[in-house]
Write a protein that holds these residues in place. Structure first.
Motif, PDB file in Angstrom:
ATOM      1  N   ALA A 182      28.142  53.493  45.586  1.00  0.00           N
ATOM      2  CA  ALA A 182      28.548  52.934  44.296  1.00  0.00           C
ATOM      3  C   ALA A 182      27.845  53.658  43.153  1.00  0.00           C
ATOM      4  O   ALA A 182      28.465  53.961  42.126  1.00  0.00           O
ATOM      5  CB  ALA A 182      28.236  51.438  44.253  1.00  0.00           C
ATOM      6  N   LEU A 240      36.001  51.328  38.907  1.00  0.00           N
ATOM      7  CA  LEU A 240      36.434  50.170  39.681  1.00  0.00           C
ATOM      8  C   LEU A 240      36.151  50.351  41.168  1.00  0.00           C
ATOM      9  O   LEU A 240      35.787  49.385  41.859  1.00  0.00           O
ATOM     10  CB  LEU A 240      37.927  49.911  39.454  1.00  0.00           C
ATOM     11  CG  LEU A 240      38.272  49.345  38.078  1.00  0.00           C
ATOM     12  CD1 LEU A 240      39.777  49.249  37.915  1.00  0.00           C
ATOM     13  CD2 LEU A 240      37.621  47.997  37.863  1.00  0.00           C
ATOM     14  N   LEU A 241      36.275  51.560  41.680  1.00  0.00           N
ATOM     15  CA  LEU A 241      35.893  51.816  43.071  1.00  0.00           C
ATOM     16  C   LEU A 241      34.397  51.598  43.266  1.00  0.00           C
ATOM     17  O   LEU A 241      33.969  51.028  44.275  1.00  0.00           O
ATOM     18  CB  LEU A 241      36.263  53.251  43.464  1.00  0.00           C
ATOM     19  CG  LEU A 241      37.733  53.522  43.734  1.00  0.00           C
ATOM     20  CD1 LEU A 241      37.939  55.018  43.953  1.00  0.00           C
ATOM     21  CD2 LEU A 241      38.213  52.736  44.921  1.00  0.00           C
ATOM     22  N   THR A 296      33.747  47.913  43.375  1.00  0.00           N
ATOM     23  CA  THR A 296      34.159  47.361  44.662  1.00  0.00           C
ATOM     24  C   THR A 296      33.098  47.612  45.722  1.00  0.00           C
ATOM     25  O   THR A 296      32.733  46.711  46.487  1.00  0.00           O
ATOM     26  CB  THR A 296      35.499  47.980  45.104  1.00  0.00           C
ATOM     27  OG1 THR A 296      36.479  47.727  44.095  1.00  0.00           O
ATOM     28  CG2 THR A 296      35.962  47.408  46.426  1.00  0.00           C
ATOM     29  N   ALA A 312      30.123  45.376  45.041  1.00  0.00           N
ATOM     30  CA  ALA A 312      30.377  44.001  45.458  1.00  0.00           C
ATOM     31  C   ALA A 312      30.272  43.855  46.971  1.00  0.00           C
ATOM     32  O   ALA A 312      29.726  42.862  47.475  1.00  0.00           O
ATOM     33  CB  ALA A 312      31.757  43.560  44.980  1.00  0.00           C
ATOM     34  N   LEU A 313      30.771  44.831  47.714  1.00  0.00           N
ATOM     35  CA  LEU A 313      30.652  44.790  49.173  1.00  0.00           C
ATOM     36  C   LEU A 313      29.195  44.892  49.599  1.00  0.00           C
ATOM     37  O   LEU A 313      28.771  44.232  50.551  1.00  0.00           O
ATOM     38  CB  LEU A 313      31.469  45.919  49.801  1.00  0.00           C
ATOM     39  CG  LEU A 313      32.983  45.762  49.733  1.00  0.00           C
ATOM     40  CD1 LEU A 313      33.654  47.036  50.233  1.00  0.00           C
ATOM     41  CD2 LEU A 313      33.442  44.566  50.535  1.00  0.00           C
TER      42      LEU A 313
END
Length: 59
Positions: free
Chosen positions: A6, A34-35, A38, A41-42
């Motif tokens: 990230a 946005l990737l 994501t 968040a993971l």
């Protein structure tokens, strides 16, 4: 590991935005960011972590 990925994606998004690099729609600064969000968040959710609960060995 996902947190590191990230961070790399955030840095790439920053470079695209700061250098005003012309890219196609798939690799625009917002999409790369946005990737990264994501993956972050993971990472926070515990996906991809090395430690798994209940996996200890007792003797």
């Amino acid at each position: 590991m996902l947190g590191t990925a990230a961070a790399v994606l955030f840095f790439i998004a920053f470079l695209i935005s700061a250098a005003d690099i012309a890219t196609n729609q798939a690799f625009s600064s917002g999409n790369v960011m946005l990737l990264g969000l994501t993956l972050l968040a993971l990472h926070v959710a515990g996906i991809g972590a090395g430690w798994r609960p209940g996996r200890s060995r007792r003797r």
